[in-house]
Design a protein around this motif. Structure first.
Motif, PDB file in Angstrom:
ATOM      1  N   SER A 186     -20.005 -20.533  26.513  1.00 40.77           N
ATOM      2  CA  SER A 186     -20.461 -19.825  25.316  1.00 40.77           C
ATOM      3  C   SER A 186     -19.262 -19.491  24.441  1.00 40.77           C
ATOM      4  O   SER A 186     -18.105 -19.567  24.866  1.00 40.77           O
ATOM      5  N   HIS A 187     -19.581 -19.124  23.228  1.00 40.42           N
ATOM      6  CA  HIS A 187     -18.544 -18.763  22.249  1.00 40.42           C
ATOM      7  C   HIS A 187     -17.680 -17.608  22.758  1.00 40.42           C
ATOM      8  O   HIS A 187     -16.460 -17.638  22.651  1.00 40.42           O
ATOM      9  N   ILE A 243     -13.529 -17.583  23.488  1.00 38.19           N
ATOM     10  CA  ILE A 243     -12.612 -16.650  22.825  1.00 38.19           C
ATOM     11  C   ILE A 243     -11.892 -15.795  23.862  1.00 38.19           C
ATOM     12  O   ILE A 243     -10.681 -15.572  23.755  1.00 38.19           O
ATOM     13  N   ALA A 244     -12.600 -15.308  24.868  1.00 37.75           N
ATOM     14  CA  ALA A 244     -11.958 -14.511  25.913  1.00 37.75           C
ATOM     15  C   ALA A 244     -10.921 -15.336  26.674  1.00 37.75           C
ATOM     16  O   ALA A 244      -9.831 -14.829  26.996  1.00 37.75           O
ATOM     17  N   GLY A 245     -11.229 -16.601  26.947  1.00 36.25           N
ATOM     18  CA  GLY A 245     -10.267 -17.471  27.626  1.00 36.25           C
ATOM     19  C   GLY A 245      -9.019 -17.722  26.800  1.00 36.25           C
ATOM     20  O   GLY A 245      -7.901 -17.699  27.319  1.00 36.25           O
ATOM     21  N   TRP A 267     -10.689 -23.493  18.292  1.00 37.96           N
ATOM     22  CA  TRP A 267     -11.316 -22.205  18.560  1.00 37.96           C
ATOM     23  C   TRP A 267     -10.398 -21.034  18.232  1.00 37.96           C
ATOM     24  O   TRP A 267     -10.856 -19.898  18.147  1.00 37.96           O
ATOM     25  N   GLY A 268      -9.118 -21.297  18.064  1.00 39.05           N
ATOM     26  CA  GLY A 268      -8.183 -20.215  17.763  1.00 39.05           C
ATOM     27  C   GLY A 268      -8.446 -19.543  16.429  1.00 39.05           C
ATOM     28  O   GLY A 268      -8.097 -18.385  16.226  1.00 39.05           O
ATOM     29  N   LEU A 269      -9.076 -20.255  15.503  1.00 42.30           N
ATOM     30  CA  LEU A 269      -9.353 -19.658  14.202  1.00 42.30           C
ATOM     31  C   LEU A 269     -10.370 -18.533  14.290  1.00 42.30           C
ATOM     32  O   LEU A 269     -10.442 -17.682  13.413  1.00 42.30           O
TER      33      LEU A 269
END
Length: 131
Positions: free
Chosen positions: A13-14, A18-20, A48-50
């Protein structure tokens, strides 16, 4: 120079992604504070860093746009009222686009920011021509 592979699991999931990314960046920052020159590189971090600073960057962008509207309109037209009306129209336009994103279920990402910024620019352009 040293290279280390990092394997990330359970990226379903999103929020997990982000947590990873934040966890890996925290680990890399700890290594950097210990004196090692480290950085994170890869598709996951580039794409995903954005999402990590997306809302802060959007708020900064809207603030810069507002300053870029109010100052020139006030200086060149000598009218603080006109600058205020244009800024108010721009803020209302951004909220309308955000509202349509929410109604349509569109996630806020780099691709959906393009219509948001274009919508704000068109509102400002139309407001300047009207005033």
């Amino acid at each position: 120079a040293t290279r280390t592979a990092i394997y990330m699991r359970n990226l379903t999931s999103h929020d997990n992604i982000i947590a990873g990314i934040k966890a890996v960046r925290d680990a890399v920052d700890d290594m950097s504070s210990a004196g090692f020159e480290t950085f994170v590189y890869g598709f996951t971090f580039g794409f995903w860093g954005l999402y990590i600073n997306l809302r802060q960057n959007l708020a900064l962008l809207c603030g810069c746009i507002l300053v870029g509207i109010v100052v020139p309109i006030t200086v060149f037209h000598c009218s603080l009222n006109a600058a205020f009306l244009i800024a108010l129209c721009m803020v209302a336009g951004v909220f309308q686009v955000f509202g349509s994103f929410w109604v349509l279920g569109v996630n806020l990402n780099g691709f959906s920011l393009v219509p948001l910024v274009l919508g704000a620019a068109l509102v400002v352009q139309h407001s300047i021509f009207v005033i």
